[in-house]
Design a protein around this motif. Structure first.
Motif, PDB file in Angstrom:
ATOM      1  N   UNK A   1       5.107  -1.037  -1.760  1.00 48.04           N
ATOM      2  CA  UNK A   1       6.061  -1.000  -2.871  1.00 48.04           C
ATOM      3  C   UNK A   1       7.316  -1.801  -2.531  1.00 48.04           C
ATOM      4  N   UNK A   2       7.797  -1.689  -1.291  1.00 44.69           N
ATOM      5  CA  UNK A   2       8.979  -2.443  -0.882  1.00 44.69           C
ATOM      6  C   UNK A   2       8.676  -3.933  -0.869  1.00 44.69           C
ATOM      7  N   UNK A   3       7.486  -4.292  -0.386  1.00 44.77           N
ATOM      8  CA  UNK A   3       7.116  -5.710  -0.358  1.00 44.77           C
ATOM      9  C   UNK A   3       7.015  -6.280  -1.769  1.00 44.77           C
ATOM     10  N   UNK A   4       6.456  -5.521  -2.692  1.00 48.19           N
ATOM     11  CA  UNK A   4       6.365  -5.994  -4.076  1.00 48.19           C
ATOM     12  C   UNK A   4       7.755  -6.162  -4.682  1.00 48.19           C
ATOM     13  N   UNK A   5       8.660  -5.227  -4.372  1.00 45.94           N
ATOM     14  CA  UNK A   5      10.028  -5.325  -4.890  1.00 45.94           C
ATOM     15  C   UNK A   5      10.709  -6.581  -4.351  1.00 45.94           C
ATOM     16  N   UNK A   6      10.549  -6.845  -3.035  1.00 44.29           N
ATOM     17  CA  UNK A   6      11.153  -8.039  -2.448  1.00 44.29           C
ATOM     18  C   UNK A   6      10.590  -9.313  -3.083  1.00 44.29           C
ATOM     19  N   UNK A   7       9.272  -9.299  -3.335  1.00 44.98           N
ATOM     20  CA  UNK A   7       8.676 -10.463  -3.993  1.00 44.98           C
ATOM     21  C   UNK A   7       9.156 -10.617  -5.421  1.00 44.98           C
ATOM     22  N   UNK A   8       9.380  -9.498  -6.097  1.00 47.39           N
ATOM     23  CA  UNK A   8       9.808  -9.534  -7.504  1.00 47.39           C
ATOM     24  C   UNK A   8      11.201 -10.124  -7.645  1.00 47.39           C
ATOM     25  N   UNK A   9      12.126  -9.773  -6.738  1.00 46.00           N
ATOM     26  CA  UNK A   9      13.509 -10.254  -6.878  1.00 46.00           C
ATOM     27  C   UNK A   9      13.801 -11.458  -5.983  1.00 46.00           C
ATOM     28  N   UNK A  10      12.861 -11.793  -5.087  1.00 47.81           N
ATOM     29  CA  UNK A  10      13.033 -12.979  -4.244  1.00 47.81           C
ATOM     30  C   UNK A  10      14.032 -12.801  -3.128  1.00 47.81           C
TER      31      UNK A  10
END
Length: 310
Positions: free
Chosen positions: A39-48
């Motif tokens: 979930x944290x990795x997806x969030x980082x990818x989502x906001x760059x």
């Protein structure tokens, strides 16, 4: 546009930061540690942005992560506060209550006792709409309806409030001028105040019941009304005989303003229901109003038993 996945990722990030570890955040949120990490990795990818520096032993916010969390943390607190406020509103009897009420019930039962409801719940503002038809509660913005008759809309939640008897009444002035019918069949020779069925626009048929015995009456009259108040006023004036619900009639019968012509033929009953749109998360103001209706019905049926307490 609202992105639910983004909000979910931010919630996971907040759990990690506040608990201090992925493992404790996973326990709090009912996830696996790997699920939290994804979930944290997806969030980082989502906001760059890289939000967390993490090793097998340590975890800390990056500078970008600290700035990001500083901005979103108050928003998360606001969402939580809004949810708590909404729960409190559902549990508190307050706000505007819009009710769609049968005119007969409104005039004879609810209206005279509405002050007690307002005294009991000082944070309520009530809007009473009287109609012959229930209409569409959701489209009309109604919280609850009180109607006679079996439910026609299966999509609504219904609660049976009572079964009221149908009685045949006349004023002493009518009896003095036209005589008192001795048996149900005699009603066909009298002036009967007919009531219009809102669904068919035709007069309701008259029946008198005694146990299993049923007598149908072919009424004759030049009077057809569609309002309970007009029916009562016309009957009290001695103009004709009426069939009404026994609910709300006790005082008129006890003080002699009206006479129950056939007390032994009063076994026909009619249901009174409360209707509301959904069974889920019923507001406290709706529950309070329905309970109040049950209370005043009991007091109306036995008016000398006890006063209505505010």
């Amino acid at each position: 546009m609202f992105d639910g996945r983004l909000l979910n990722g931010v919630s996971v990030l907040a759990a990690v930061i506040e608990s201090g570890s992925f493992a404790r955040a996973a326990e709090l949120m009912g996830l696996s540690a790997s699920g939290v990490s994804r979930a944290i990795s997806r969030l980082e990818g989502r906001i760059g942005l890289r939000l967390l520096d993490r090793t097998t032993r340590t975890m800390r916010l990056t500078d970008d992560g600290a700035r990001f969390y500083e901005q979103v943390a108050p928003l998360l607190s606001g969402i939580e506060e809004a949810a708590q406020t909404a729960v409190g509103a559902r549990q508190a009897v307050r706000g505007r209550l819009r009710v769609n009420v049968d005119p007969y019930f409104s005039r004879l039962v609810l209206g005279p006792r509405l002050g007690a409801f307002l005294d009991r719940y000082p944070d309520i503002q009530i809007e009473v709409i009287t109609r012959n038809e229930i209409g569409d509660l959701v489209a009309d913005g109604m919280d609850v309806a009180v109607r006679f008759g079996e439910p026609a809309q299966r999509s609504l939640i219904s609660r049976l409030l009572m079964q009221t008897r149908v009685i045949t009444i006349a004023a002493p002035a009518y009896i003095e001028r036209h005589g008192r019918p001795g048996r149900p069949q005699d009603l066909s020779e009298h002036t009967c105040i007919q009531f219009q069925d809102p669904l068919t626009a035709r007069p309701f048929e008259w029946e008198l019941r005694r146990g299993e015995e049923v007598v149908s009456i072919e009424t004759r009259s030049r009077i057809l009304v569609n309002d309970a108040g007009t029916t009562l006023a016309t009957c009290l004036a001695g103009i004709g005989i009426a069939q009404v619900f026994s609910l709300g009639m006790a005082d008129y019968l006890n003080n002699g303003q009206l006479v129950n012509l056939f007390p032994d033929w009063s076994d026909e009953t009619f249901p009174l229901y409360a209707f509301y749109p959904s069974r889920q998360h019923v507001p406290a103001k709706v529950r309070a109003f329905i309970d109040f209706c049950v209370e005043i019905i009991e007091l109306t049926e036995a008016p000398r038993r006890a006063p209505l307490l505010a």
